[in-house]
Design a protein around this motif. Structure first.
Motif, PDB file in Angstrom:
ATOM      1  N   GLY A  91     -34.113  27.787  -4.434  1.00 38.48           N
ATOM      2  CA  GLY A  91     -34.506  26.520  -3.822  1.00 38.48           C
ATOM      3  C   GLY A  91     -35.682  26.504  -2.873  1.00 38.48           C
ATOM      4  O   GLY A  91     -35.857  25.530  -2.143  1.00 38.48           O
ATOM      5  N   CYS A  92     -36.517  27.516  -2.887  1.00 34.97           N
ATOM      6  CA  CYS A  92     -37.633  27.519  -1.936  1.00 34.97           C
ATOM      7  C   CYS A  92     -38.614  26.376  -2.180  1.00 34.97           C
ATOM      8  O   CYS A  92     -39.202  25.857  -1.240  1.00 34.97           O
ATOM      9  CB  CYS A  92     -38.347  28.860  -1.903  1.00 34.97           C
ATOM     10  N   GLU A  93     -38.781  25.967  -3.426  1.00 37.75           N
ATOM     11  CA  GLU A  93     -39.738  24.888  -3.692  1.00 37.75           C
ATOM     12  C   GLU A  93     -39.260  23.570  -3.096  1.00 37.75           C
ATOM     13  O   GLU A  93     -40.061  22.743  -2.665  1.00 37.75           O
ATOM     14  CB  GLU A  93     -40.016  24.764  -5.190  1.00 37.75           C
ATOM     15  N   ALA A  94     -37.950  23.362  -3.020  1.00 37.38           N
ATOM     16  CA  ALA A  94     -37.414  22.169  -2.346  1.00 37.38           C
ATOM     17  C   ALA A  94     -37.733  22.222  -0.853  1.00 37.38           C
ATOM     18  O   ALA A  94     -37.987  21.189  -0.234  1.00 37.38           O
ATOM     19  CB  ALA A  94     -35.910  22.060  -2.577  1.00 37.38           C
ATOM     20  N   LEU A  95     -37.745  23.431  -0.275  1.00 38.62           N
ATOM     21  CA  LEU A  95     -38.111  23.577   1.140  1.00 38.62           C
ATOM     22  C   LEU A  95     -39.567  23.193   1.358  1.00 38.62           C
ATOM     23  O   LEU A  95     -39.900  22.516   2.333  1.00 38.62           O
ATOM     24  CB  LEU A  95     -37.882  25.018   1.612  1.00 38.62           C
ATOM     25  N   VAL A  96     -40.436  23.629   0.447  1.00 35.05           N
ATOM     26  CA  VAL A  96     -41.853  23.292   0.529  1.00 35.05           C
ATOM     27  C   VAL A  96     -42.026  21.779   0.455  1.00 35.05           C
ATOM     28  O   VAL A  96     -42.731  21.175   1.280  1.00 35.05           O
ATOM     29  CB  VAL A  96     -42.647  23.991  -0.603  1.00 35.05           C
ATOM     30  N   ASP A  97     -41.358  21.155  -0.497  1.00 33.21           N
ATOM     31  CA  ASP A  97     -41.442  19.696  -0.651  1.00 33.21           C
ATOM     32  C   ASP A  97     -40.948  18.987   0.612  1.00 33.21           C
ATOM     33  O   ASP A  97     -41.549  18.014   1.065  1.00 33.21           O
ATOM     34  CB  ASP A  97     -40.629  19.227  -1.858  1.00 33.21           C
ATOM     35  N   HIS A  98     -39.852  19.481   1.167  1.00 29.90           N
ATOM     36  CA  HIS A  98     -39.266  18.881   2.373  1.00 29.90           C
ATOM     37  C   HIS A  98     -40.248  18.954   3.547  1.00 29.90           C
ATOM     38  O   HIS A  98     -40.435  17.962   4.267  1.00 29.90           O
ATOM     39  CB  HIS A  98     -37.957  19.599   2.710  1.00 29.90           C
ATOM     40  N   LEU A  99     -40.850  20.098   3.759  1.00 25.39           N
ATOM     41  CA  LEU A  99     -41.811  20.240   4.865  1.00 25.39           C
ATOM     42  C   LEU A  99     -42.983  19.285   4.704  1.00 25.39           C
ATOM     43  O   LEU A  99     -43.412  18.648   5.665  1.00 25.39           O
ATOM     44  CB  LEU A  99     -42.329  21.677   4.956  1.00 25.39           C
TER      45      LEU A  99
END
Length: 155
Positions: A91-99
């Motif tokens: 799920g790291c890409e969801a973290l990028v999107d969230h930031l």
């Protein structure tokens, strides 16, 4: 978060002189300058070039080749977010999107007192997604924790 002194040409010259006798001294000099000042000022290129009898292009090439050498003062907080396959699966890409969406913090850029950089593997795959925050490894980082750490740098 480390506090660094302002760039001082005389101190830099002293650091260069202290390592110049070593074979392959360029990297130890660059590491020492960055450890002292938090970055390698472009003015250091001439100092290193002269001390090691290298061209300025060779010194600049060394600095630009290694991603961790910075040529300007860095924000107070540096977050290195793993975006390798294992962390992508967790799920790291969801973290990028969230930031980016919720905080306006772009990865591989910086906003105010925080810089978020992409890295590919921190060796913590079983506990991904992982981040290196001011040099400290954090596993199983979630969006709230990441935002808290990034937002805390703005305060």
């Amino acid at each position: 978060m480390a506090e660094y002194p302002a760039w001082d040409q005389d101190e830099a010259r002293s650091i260069v002189a202290g390592f110049a006798h070593l074979e392959g001294a360029a990297l130890p000099i660059l590491h020492a300058l960055q450890a002292t000042f938090g970055y390698v000022d472009p003015k250091a290129v001439a100092l290193i070039s002269d001390a090691l009898n290298l061209s300025r292009a060779e010194v600049h090439g060394t600095i630009s080749f290694y991603h961790d050498f910075k040529t300007a003062p860095q924000p107070a907080r540096v977050v290195k977010l793993c975006r390798a396959e294992a962390c992508q699966a967790l799920g790291c890409e969801a973290l990028v999107d969230h930031l980016e969406r919720d905080y306006g913090i772009t990865v591989d850029g910086h906003a105010g007192a925080v810089a978020v950089e992409t890295v590919y593997c921190l060796g913590n795959c079983a506990l991904g997604p992982s981040a290196l925050i001011d040099g400290e490894l954090v596993g199983r980082i979630d969006a709230d924790r990441l935002a808290e750490l990034c937002h805390g740098a703005h305060a």
